[in-house]
Design an enzyme around this catalytic site. Structure first.
Site, mmCIF file in Angstrom:
data_model
loop_
_atom_site.group_PDB
_atom_site.id
_atom_site.type_symbol
_atom_site.label_atom_id
_atom_site.label_comp_id
_atom_site.label_asym_id
_atom_site.label_seq_id
_atom_site.Cartn_x
_atom_site.Cartn_y
_atom_site.Cartn_z
ATOM 1 N N GLY A 150 0.942 -1.072 -0.157
ATOM 2 C CA GLY A 150 0.022 -0.014 0.123
ATOM 3 C C GLY A 150 0.812 1.227 0.036
ATOM 4 O O GLY A 150 2.044 1.247 0.082
ATOM 5 N N CYS A 151 0.174 2.367 -0.312
ATOM 6 C CA CYS A 151 1.078 3.737 -0.580
ATOM 7 C C CYS A 151 1.439 4.186 0.865
ATOM 8 O O CYS A 151 2.575 4.255 1.041
ATOM 9 C CB CYS A 151 0.063 4.733 -1.376
ATOM 10 S SG CYS A 151 -1.462 4.712 -0.624
ATOM 11 N N PHE A 152 0.251 4.197 1.701
ATOM 12 C CA PHE A 152 0.779 4.540 3.230
ATOM 13 C C PHE A 152 1.940 3.452 3.731
ATOM 14 O O PHE A 152 3.144 4.099 4.291
ATOM 15 C CB PHE A 152 -0.366 4.690 4.000
ATOM 16 C CG PHE A 152 -1.143 5.933 3.774
ATOM 17 C CD1 PHE A 152 -0.760 7.152 3.992
ATOM 18 C CD2 PHE A 152 -2.356 5.658 3.546
ATOM 19 C CE1 PHE A 152 -1.472 8.262 3.870
ATOM 20 C CE2 PHE A 152 -3.333 6.768 3.416
ATOM 21 C CZ PHE A 152 -2.722 7.983 3.474
ATOM 22 N N THR A 154 4.263 1.704 2.324
ATOM 23 C CA THR A 154 5.637 1.938 1.716
ATOM 24 C C THR A 154 6.196 3.112 2.580
ATOM 25 O O THR A 154 7.365 3.022 3.024
ATOM 26 C CB THR A 154 5.381 2.387 0.426
ATOM 27 O OG1 THR A 154 4.917 1.204 -0.439
ATOM 28 C CG2 THR A 154 6.558 2.625 -0.245
#
Lengths: 345, 345, 345, 345
Positions: A150-152, A154
């Site tokens: 997921g973006c967060f 990472t």
């Protein structure tokens, strides 16, 4: 040299079109198919005119997937949809990078608790590797199914991992106060991404129960070798791209800024996409690129460590990292095609 | 009824022009003089054309101050400059609301440590009252010199005070992760407020040593009755106005969302400008108004309290609060002239 | 193959850093020197941290220019400064692309009228070619001094040239209503690019006398073969990059949308950076890329032609076009290094 | 004094909530009912939390309208829906201000041509007055049904009317190049107001056939006393509120800036909401207020007049003008409740 062949399932969303943006200039890979059930038969430039003259590709139905002769397929699909395609493709000859959240967690049970949804392919959990190359490049190279982070997670995991792996911090909740651009909410119009709800505005959301909480907590807990608690609070920024995470941790014993720099330098030695910064990073410093910029400091007045990480949620937080994983899975140079210079200003 | 007379020293900066915006519609006060050393002789509409037809006032030099016959004077001057005027005006017949940071702290020594500057009027510290009406309205009513709080401290203190006054939280560092609009940096052009350094961007700044840290810590420590440590991290948002603070605290014993709502409701009963919210507030919900919106919750998974407060930094964080203080000091209704509806969208 | 060597004089402004962004990935060119008188001795990453790990280049004084062994030098300097360097470099062995306005006009007299400044090197006018490759590629290939066009003129001329070259429109004033992003005002902090003067705001500026008026008028007049009048009105958009020009012209005789498409298709055949669009273009469709997107239509209700063109002012309007000119001057493929995909969203 | 009673039909859209924002501080009017079919039974603060503590009003169904005992009702409904309510309310005892486009044009036939929709209440056309108070205040005072002007027409007509009424310009197409904020597209989420489609972006839309074209053309044609042609091109700005129109016209004979100022000063004498400016206006100069700022100039190089007008589309372009009309229709002071100071910055 023959180029590797890849296909993108779900090419018209933000992560799909970002994969196209990156892959059209990749020196060793060619896109042989892109799909969209909504727009099958149209050209991707009908949906994304910015690609005119660059990627005048027809959008197929996923039914045509065999015609792609793909070495690797990207699934750029919503959570809860992707799992059905992983299941359906399990005997196909291509490798898969799944950009959804469907195979990132450790067990179907945890998935069902945090995603409030039954999982349709629990066998996939044992096959999938968590695709964060800075931590797991060897597993990724061997894998046929990679769950792109997921973006967060990472930004949060890259920011905190060196402290937990080295056992430098207390188990008291790790506070991850994150701020994200709007593209994280997807391309579909809804109140959360309505212009006048976002512009000149700022707010928190998903307090206490955002799904990325458990993803961060599981990966960092495994890195630490013991259970940890993560207090993750996302906020919505009036920007398109970018996540900045401000992380607060209490060290087990006194530490200095120099110690922190040494710990992080060693941990990220030879990692081409982590840039250790001696100034506080800004999201625009990484916009459009695959970098994760990290800054660390210790406040001896309060006894707290502060770590700040910045990524582009669509690149290092999605499509760029997926290409990085692809490079590892296909035996290419890990940086191939990822020489994206941040677009600043 | 005779209106009270007020003057604004330094009327062309953001807080000065915001005072004009608010006071022109105040029912019981008239502006009898505005000053600017830079633009003396010009009209304020030459600098701020939005005021044409509303406040076509001439800008004077501060040398003319006696002609204002003022009951109260606002000092909307930079830090380090304001103290000289407070000194110079000490025997004048008017009361003073000082919007700078020069008299907010408890001693000249603390001031000099955090502002890195010698103080020219240490006698002022015993005269000045901290102008946060929700906590100190009685002292403010009696005072001739009010130090209008900083923008960050306003949101942070209002967010955390009920927990500290009631002794509900641990002394471990109170984490205040704040995000502000650009007007907090003033009207003078510089790299920090250059459009392309801010637009589509986000970053932290002033880590560990921002001057508002000590202001928050002193006031909350006094509220708690003991020393506390505040970890305050400001960030810069691509918005004009607004501060959102996300506050993390560890309760002394188990607590519920209902407990929190009760504590805050009681604490802010009859306070017209605090709105307790049952949704997460956004900065735009208070834009242009004098409200401080507060949301509280407890996360039983991690054992942490999260408080979120939102203000408009130019209104509740500066000019609106200054008018509130003026109302108290002049014996007017505390809400007079402050019926500002948020401008949304 | 040996790479060509280039230097950038004035590398820390927006056009300078954009040249770096583009050239670091150029396959046949290497940057051998970058200069800045303000920051000489520092690294460009001190000024532009986004380049860390990509272009960790030292900034030189221009005094060191001979050490660059450059085949071509870019002058990314302010108007009025650049002319002195062109003069100073006239016997140097390198070619020059000048990104300033100093040699774009036809005579020193016209320059002095519109720039309100004496010109120090009038001999340069006969040497300089106007660097708009879509119109003048043959002259550019032969030239040692190319005057890179202004940002507004690039979009306006590309939008209108086919109509004037083909003699399709009346001589009544050609109306060019243009809207630009803020980076056009440069990197130096000043009221015009102060965040809160731009954000959530929009205005016109430079009515009747913007210097780009004469640049557009001269080039289009030459294209038409007779004098024309241009009514050019620039406006300032709250965006970083991008210019959109809406052009109104009266055709000499009845025309259709199909006619217009045919005229433009023929005119821009084999021009790699002009994209003729069948939807109205948006600035973000070209952001970060070297494209000029053009849309044409005829309104038979009013008898007017409307042309809309969109460019990124820092790329096609400055650094990208400069690299295009460099490619032509150095005998490289005209598209080399310019495979920049728009960054959208 | 008894306050007049008003109701708002469709209170949760942008114009509806803006009416609430303005009317809660109106000294002579009280809101006795607000309606929403979608949210009937809820409180408006559930939809618009910024109104908490200011307008904690219940949302009714329009079925309850008689309980409002209204002197005047605002219809803040979509085009094509409003006409049914005007029909339904024709025998009610209250006056109506209709904010939709349903009764702004001269005949049902023109409506049906430009709106591509059959009209259900053609009798309404003879009853309705065009609610632009600067031109038609006497008719408005006598009317029971006022069609509140469109946002673009308000700025365009006020900008050009003095030239046409005085017969100063040629009949060649009047060019109106307009730029609007996003709230003009309404509160419903759709691709046109999706944040990442608007942010850092700019484009034209509705070329040649936007419905406001005919509204501008009809009103200005009537003002001129003869048919005119209007070339109207709207563009979408990345801002919430505001319309700036740049108008190009060819004078019949030579004219000067002084002439223009005199013409406009005379035309708008005693009009409280038109501000004639001697600088170019910006949309933020009028944000949140009911002002229309106008700047005029003549370019003797090209022989063209340029007029620039700026309004807030939600205030002077909708809700503020509706309140102005209400004041006239109810016999109140025309400025009552409209002392809204622009919110700048």
């Amino acid at each position: 040299m023959t180029k590797k062949k890849v296909a993108i399932i779900g090419a018209t969303g933000y992560t799909g079109s970002e994969l196209v943006r990156i892959l059209v200039n990749h020196p060793e890979v060619e896109i042989t198919m892109i799909t969209s059930e909504t727009y099958a038969g149209k050209n991707i430039t009908d949906v994304h005119p910015f690609l005119q003259g660059i990627a005048d590709f027809k959008l197929h139905s996923v039914e045509d997937i065999d015609d792609a002769n793909a070495d690797l397929v990207f699934l750029a699909l919503p959570h809860g949809v992707s799992m059905d395609f992983v299941k359906r493709f399990q005997n196909k000859p291509f490798k898969i990078v799944d950009l959804s959240g469907d195979f990132r967690l450790q067990t179907p049970e945890v998935y069902e608790e945090w995603y409030q949804k039954a999982h349709s392919f629990s066998q996939g959990f044992s096959l999938a590797k968590f695709g964060l190359p800075e931590l797991f490049s060897e597993e990724i190279k061997q894998s046929n199914l990679v769950a792109n982070p997921g973006c967060f997670p990472t930004g949060a995991i890259l920011g905190a991992a060196p402290l937990l792996v080295g056992d430098y911090i207390e188990a008291s909740p790790l506070i991850v106060d994150s701020k994200t651009g709007v593209t994280g909410a997807g391309i579909k119009s809804k109140p959360v991404n309505l212009y006048s709800n976002v512009n000149d505005n700022f707010k928190a959301y998903g307090l206490k129960k955002h799904r990325h909480t458990i993803e961060i907590q599981e990966v960092l807990g495994a890195a630490a070798g013991n259970d940890i608690a993560v207090q993750f609070t996302p906020h919505l920024l009036p920007i398109d791209r970018g996540i900045l995470s401000t992380i607060y941790a209490k060290p087990k014993k006194s530490i200095t800024d120099n110690d922190l720099q040494e710990i992080y330098s060693k941990f990220y030695a030879a990692k081409p996409f982590v840039r250790l910064r001696n100034q506080v990073p800004a999201t625009k410093d990484v916009r459009g690129s695959n970098f994760c910029d990290i800054y660390t400091t210790y406040d001896d007045r309060t006894g707290m460590i502060i770590v700040i990480s910045a990524i582009d949620n669509l690149v290092k937080g999605a499509a760029g990292q997926a290409v990085h994983n692809m490079n590892l899975m296909l035996g290419l140079d890990e940086s191939a095609g990822l020489n994206l210079v941040p677009v600043q200003p």
